[in-house]
Scaffold this motif. Structure first.
Motif, PDB file in Angstrom:
ATOM      1  N   PRO A 125      12.050   4.828  -9.302  1.00 50.38           N
ATOM      2  CA  PRO A 125      11.862   3.375  -9.117  1.00 50.38           C
ATOM      3  C   PRO A 125      11.908   2.993  -7.631  1.00 50.38           C
ATOM      4  CG  PRO A 125      14.089   3.830  -9.855  1.00 50.38           C
ATOM      5  CD  PRO A 125      13.348   5.143  -9.923  1.00 50.38           C
ATOM      6  N   SER A 126      11.243   1.898  -7.314  1.00 44.97           N
ATOM      7  CA  SER A 126      11.198   1.409  -5.933  1.00 44.97           C
ATOM      8  C   SER A 126      11.031  -0.106  -5.957  1.00 44.97           C
ATOM      9  CB  SER A 126      10.057   2.061  -5.154  1.00 44.97           C
ATOM     10  OG  SER A 126       8.802   1.716  -5.735  1.00 44.97           O
TER      11      SER A 126
ATOM     12  N   GLN B  36       0.834  -1.204   0.000  1.00 39.57           N
ATOM     13  CA  GLN B  36       0.000   0.000   0.000  1.00 39.57           C
ATOM     14  C   GLN B  36       0.871   1.258   0.000  1.00 39.57           C
ATOM     15  OE1 GLN B  36      -2.771  -0.209   3.256  1.00 39.57           O
ATOM     16  NE2 GLN B  36      -3.558  -2.227   2.648  1.00 39.57           N
ATOM     17  N   ILE B  37       1.961   1.227   0.775  1.00 36.83           N
ATOM     18  CA  ILE B  37       2.879   2.374   0.798  1.00 36.83           C
ATOM     19  C   ILE B  37       3.522   2.564  -0.574  1.00 36.83           C
ATOM     20  CG2 ILE B  37       5.028   3.241   1.795  1.00 36.83           C
ATOM     21  CD1 ILE B  37       4.289   1.759   4.382  1.00 36.83           C
ATOM     22  N   GLN B  38       3.952   1.470  -1.200  1.00 33.02           N
ATOM     23  CA  GLN B  38       4.614   1.557  -2.496  1.00 33.02           C
ATOM     24  C   GLN B  38       3.675   2.070  -3.573  1.00 33.02           C
ATOM     25  OE1 GLN B  38       6.100  -2.188  -3.936  1.00 33.02           O
ATOM     26  NE2 GLN B  38       7.600  -1.232  -5.305  1.00 33.02           N
ATOM     27  N   SER B  39       2.399   1.715  -3.477  1.00 31.43           N
ATOM     28  CA  SER B  39       1.431   2.161  -4.494  1.00 31.43           C
ATOM     29  C   SER B  39       1.204   3.663  -4.441  1.00 31.43           C
ATOM     30  CB  SER B  39       0.105   1.416  -4.307  1.00 31.43           C
ATOM     31  OG  SER B  39      -0.466   1.737  -3.050  1.00 31.43           O
TER      32      SER B  39
ATOM     33  N   VAL C 159      10.174  -0.654   2.068  1.00 29.81           N
ATOM     34  CA  VAL C 159      10.048  -0.129   0.709  1.00 29.81           C
ATOM     35  C   VAL C 159      11.219   0.799   0.459  1.00 29.81           C
ATOM     36  CG1 VAL C 159       8.634   1.188  -0.888  1.00 29.81           C
ATOM     37  CG2 VAL C 159       7.546  -0.337   0.762  1.00 29.81           C
ATOM     38  N   PHE C 160      12.040   0.484  -0.540  1.00 27.70           N
ATOM     39  CA  PHE C 160      13.190   1.296  -0.912  1.00 27.70           C
ATOM     40  C   PHE C 160      12.825   2.129  -2.139  1.00 27.70           C
ATOM     41  CE2 PHE C 160      14.978  -2.037   1.619  1.00 27.70           C
ATOM     42  CZ  PHE C 160      16.075  -1.471   2.266  1.00 27.70           C
ATOM     43  N   HIS C 161      12.840   3.458  -1.960  1.00 31.73           N
ATOM     44  CA  HIS C 161      12.461   4.383  -3.020  1.00 31.73           C
ATOM     45  C   HIS C 161      13.724   5.119  -3.464  1.00 31.73           C
ATOM     46  CE1 HIS C 161       9.579   7.773  -4.470  1.00 31.73           C
ATOM     47  NE2 HIS C 161       9.880   6.920  -5.437  1.00 31.73           N
ATOM     48  N   LEU C 162      14.200   4.869  -4.676  1.00 28.33           N
ATOM     49  CA  LEU C 162      15.435   5.456  -5.185  1.00 28.33           C
ATOM     50  C   LEU C 162      15.148   6.866  -5.686  1.00 28.33           C
ATOM     51  CD1 LEU C 162      18.453   4.787  -5.728  1.00 28.33           C
ATOM     52  CD2 LEU C 162      17.767   4.146  -8.046  1.00 28.33           C
TER      53      LEU C 162
ATOM     54  N   ARG D  94      20.839   7.470  -3.311  1.00 27.93           N
ATOM     55  CA  ARG D  94      20.028   7.778  -2.131  1.00 27.93           C
ATOM     56  C   ARG D  94      18.714   7.008  -2.198  1.00 27.93           C
ATOM     57  NH1 ARG D  94      19.253  11.861   1.785  1.00 27.93           N
ATOM     58  NH2 ARG D  94      21.214  12.815   1.086  1.00 27.93           N
ATOM     59  N   PHE D  95      18.415   6.316  -1.094  1.00 24.42           N
ATOM     60  CA  PHE D  95      17.152   5.612  -0.934  1.00 24.42           C
ATOM     61  C   PHE D  95      16.325   6.301   0.145  1.00 24.42           C
ATOM     62  CE2 PHE D  95      19.162   1.691  -2.742  1.00 24.42           C
ATOM     63  CZ  PHE D  95      18.205   1.446  -3.710  1.00 24.42           C
ATOM     64  N   LYS D  96      15.068   6.485  -0.138  1.00 20.80           N
ATOM     65  CA  LYS D  96      14.084   6.838   0.888  1.00 20.80           C
ATOM     66  C   LYS D  96      13.439   5.535   1.343  1.00 20.80           C
ATOM     67  CE  LYS D  96      11.470   9.892   3.153  1.00 20.80           C
ATOM     68  NZ  LYS D  96      11.989  10.932   4.070  1.00 20.80           N
ATOM     69  N   VAL D  97      13.551   5.228   2.640  1.00 20.09           N
ATOM     70  CA  VAL D  97      13.140   3.924   3.143  1.00 20.09           C
ATOM     71  C   VAL D  97      11.880   4.084   3.985  1.00 20.09           C
ATOM     72  CG1 VAL D  97      13.841   1.879   4.426  1.00 20.09           C
ATOM     73  CG2 VAL D  97      15.557   3.206   3.183  1.00 20.09           C
ATOM     74  N   TYR D  98      10.870   3.268   3.677  1.00 21.51           N
ATOM     75  CA  TYR D  98       9.616   3.232   4.427  1.00 21.51           C
ATOM     76  C   TYR D  98       9.493   1.855   5.082  1.00 21.51           C
ATOM     77  CZ  TYR D  98       8.621   7.276   1.458  1.00 21.51           C
ATOM     78  OH  TYR D  98       8.688   8.474   0.808  1.00 21.51           O
ATOM     79  N   ILE D  99       9.124   1.853   6.352  1.00 20.78           N
ATOM     80  CA  ILE D  99       9.088   0.613   7.130  1.00 20.78           C
ATOM     81  C   ILE D  99       7.639   0.240   7.431  1.00 20.78           C
ATOM     82  CG2 ILE D  99       9.825  -0.509   9.264  1.00 20.78           C
ATOM     83  CD1 ILE D  99      12.123   1.517   9.390  1.00 20.78           C
ATOM     84  N   ALA D 100       7.286  -0.986   7.101  1.00 15.20           N
ATOM     85  CA  ALA D 100       5.982  -1.551   7.459  1.00 15.20           C
ATOM     86  C   ALA D 100       6.239  -2.664   8.464  1.00 15.20           C
ATOM     87  CB  ALA D 100       5.270  -2.081   6.224  1.00 15.20           C
ATOM     88  N   ARG D 101       5.858  -2.456   9.700  1.00 14.76           N
ATOM     89  CA  ARG D 101       6.180  -3.400  10.776  1.00 14.76           C
ATOM     90  C   ARG D 101       5.118  -4.485  10.885  1.00 14.76           C
ATOM     91  NH1 ARG D 101      10.502  -1.500  13.407  1.00 14.76           N
ATOM     92  NH2 ARG D 101      10.941   0.747  13.270  1.00 14.76           N
TER      93      ARG D 101
END
Length: 260
Positions: A123-124, A113-116, A199-202, A207-214
């Motif tokens: 790219p991610s 859901q975060i990636q969408s 989720v790794f967002h290039l 540089r990656f923007k990283v989102y964590i889904a626990r």
């Protein structure tokens, strides 16, 4: 043979007498006896002298440094500088525990859901966490297709930026397509555990923007699990009650039959 021997002895005797006369003429016999009778002189060693202790007198100093304090070369103990290190607690929630399939699926669904919502401008990719990513060797392998298409072709320092804007430097190994040095600090600082999904967002080439889904931080997920446990407990209690009532009914029927 006897004549030759006598001739040799006669010659030898004659030579000895000649030598004896020469020695007497040179007085060698008397000289040798006098040398033997005269004792050899004993060499006397020099007596050992001890130097008196030098008086403690002030050292002559240059007038340029006369007003300065005396330099001391005495070794002093050096205080070791303590290296400041981040202290990571190993008593993290879920640390060392393998995530259940339900918790893992919940985290992956949340990460999707975060990636969408990120869009297609950059790219991610989605990466579920396993034990080797968050403990032990702390090695994070990245998707090969993503590395070949978007990441540098040689080893490079990559920046990981979390959702709060904090940055972490990590070493990207191009031949192994993964993150090595620096990834451990990111993992421990964010308390990642098995089952989490990232989720790794290039956003730039390095540089990656990283989102964590626990997998374990959602109250809804916890409440759902608690409700399932409560329902299972209630079902077990109901089953026990039904079995007890059936058992009592059987005993009552047997007692009535015996009385008849």
């Amino acid at each position: 043979m006897a004549k030759s021997k006598q001739t040799y002895e006669e010659i030898r005797q004659k030579r000895m007498e000649e030598n004896k006369k020469r020695m007497e003429e040179l007085n060698l016999t008397k000289l040798s006896q006098s040398l033997l009778s005269k004792p050899s002189p004993v060499k006397k060693g020099k007596p050992r002298t001890f130097r008196p202790a030098a008086a403690l007198t002030p050292v002559r100093r240059s007038p340029r440094v006369a007003d300065r304090s005396t330099v001391s070369y005495k070794e002093l103990p050096v205080e070791t500088l303590e290296r400041t290190r981040r202290s990571y607690s190993s008593r993290r929630r879920g640390f060392g525990v393998y995530a259940s399939s339900e918790a893992r699926a919940y985290a992956i669904d949340k990460a999707e859901q975060i990636q969408s919502r990120l869009g297609a401008d950059f790219p991610s990719f989605l990466k579920p966490m396993v034990q080797s990513h968050v403990s032990g060797c702390f090695w994070l392998g990245l998707p090969v297709y993503f590395c070949k298409s978007h990441l540098p072709l040689s080893d490079e320092m990559m920046t990981l930026e979390d959702e709060n804007g904090d940055e972490f430097q990590t070493k990207y190994l191009a031949r192994k397509t993964g993150l090595s040095g620096g990834w451990r600090g990111f993992s421990l600082d964010h308390e990642l555990v098995d089952g989490d999904a990232l989720v790794f967002h290039l956003v730039s080439p390095t540089r990656f923007k990283v989102y964590i889904a626990r997998a374990y931080d959602s109250e809804n997920n916890e409440n759902k699990e608690d409700m399932e446990e409560d329902n299972e407990g209630k079902e077990n209690i109901d089953n026990d009650k039904n079995s007890d009532s059936k058992h009592l009914d059987g005993i009552a029927k047997r007692t009535r039959a015996s009385r008849k």
